[in-house]
Design an enzyme around this catalytic site. Structure first.
Site: not given
Ligand SMILES: NC(=O)c1ccc[n+]([C@@H]2O[C@H](COP(=O)([O-])OP(=O)(O)OC[C@H]3O[C@@H](n4cnc5c(N)ncnc54)[C@H](OP(=O)(O)O)[C@@H]3O)[C@@H](O)[C@H]2O)c1
Length: 246
Positions: A12, A16-18, A135, A148
């Site tokens: 899911t 983007s990103g991870i 996280s 968060y």
């Molecule tokens: N980056 C970090 O430093 C970090 C650290 C700890 C944990 N995390 C966790 O890792 C996960 C990914 O983070 P990321 O930094 O890779 O984020 P990101 O770059 O913002 O990517 C988020 C992805 O999730 C999708 N998304 C967001 N809300 C959604 C929803 N309601 N329904 C379906 N898809 C949804 C977005 O696509 P759309 O916007 O098109 O829906 C996108 O594909 C998250 O759970 C985040 O909390 C990240």
């Protein structure tokens, strides 16, 4: 031979990103990969580049999760890997928290994960692996990141309970715990003119003195998804440059 040849995976938030890096890695290892996201244009572009099967859905809308499960079910192969990755949050100090901020954090990160996993439960093959996105924030006290952090603490707790509930089906459940990872989502926590300050500040908190790369989370998810971790369940795996270990 890929580590996931013949397997089917769902990521899911795979646009983007991870999530994008992980979907790509699982596909490289031979899996048939479903990805989701809300934005149709980004979904189509990511699906074409991985390549993966994109299903547009918002994890905070239960009816869209029903459709997601139906679409995956149509392929008839079930699911061997679920990476419940979609999520995110933003800053608000306790005095500024609104009901909308509360609902956004908990609907996306907690309800979204709960109902994603619930809806795909009937599709999970024996021996499947579920990986949840935690996280490091859940183990820290970062000012203005309370909701968060609490939502991610809930995820870590759910991972333990679900590992116990699903052990009879030989389904493993683990939580990957990223530190600060260089993604659009991380940078997007700050307005454009403050993003570099945010990233510099986060980097200074990491013992390895750098941000992580999405590919480094993908490698950990692959480990948890594959037979390499066949005796690991209910665990959390920090991938954080030592942030919550040292
Ligand atoms: N980056 C970090 O430093 C970090 C650290 C700890 C944990 N995390 C966790 O890792 C996960 C990914 O983070 P990321 O930094 O890779 O984020 P990101 O770059 O913002 O990517 C988020 C992805 O999730 C999708 N998304 C967001 N809300 C959604 C929803 N309601 N329904 C379906 N898809 C949804 C977005 O696509 P759309 O916007 O098109 O829906 C996108 O594909 C998250 O759970 C985040 O909390 C990240």
């Amino acid at each position: 031979m890929g580590q996931l040849d013949g397997k089917t995976a769902l990521v899911t938030g795979g646009t983007s990103g991870i999530g994008l890096a992980t979907a790509r890695r699982l596909a490289d290892e031979g899996a048939y990969v479903f990805i989701t996201g809300r934005d149709r244009t980004r979904l189509d572009a990511a699906a074409a580049s991985i390549p993966a099967h994109g299903i547009r859905s918002d994890i905070s809308k239960i009816e869209e999760l029903d459709t997601l499960a139906e679409e995956i079910g149509k392929r008839g192969k079930g699911l061997d890997v679920v990476f419940a990755n979609a999520g995110g949050g933003d800053f608000a100090a306790l005095a500024d928290v609104t009901p909308e901020h509360y609902r956004d954090n908990f609907d996306r990160n907690v309800a979204g994960t709960v109902f994603t996993v619930q809806k795909v439960l009937p599709l999970l093959n024996e021996g499947a692996s579920i990986v949840l996105a935690g996280s490091t924030a859940a183990s820290e006290g970062v000012p203005a990141f309370g909701l968060y952090a609490a939502s991610k603490a809930a995820i870590r707790s759910l991972g333990r309970t679900w590992a116990a509930e699903l052990a009879d089906r030989k389904i493993r459940v683990n939580t990957v715990v990223p530190g600060p990872i260089e993604t659009p989502g991380l940078a997007g926590l700050a307005p454009a003119d403050q993003q570099q300050d945010l990233l510099d500040g986060l980097t200074s908190q990491v013992p390895l003195k750098r941000l992580g790369r999405p590919e480094e989370i993908a490698a950990a998810v692959l480990f948890l998804a594959s037979d390499q971790s066949s005796f690991i369940t209910g665990a959390e795996l920090p991938v954080d440059g030592g942030q919550i270990q040292l």
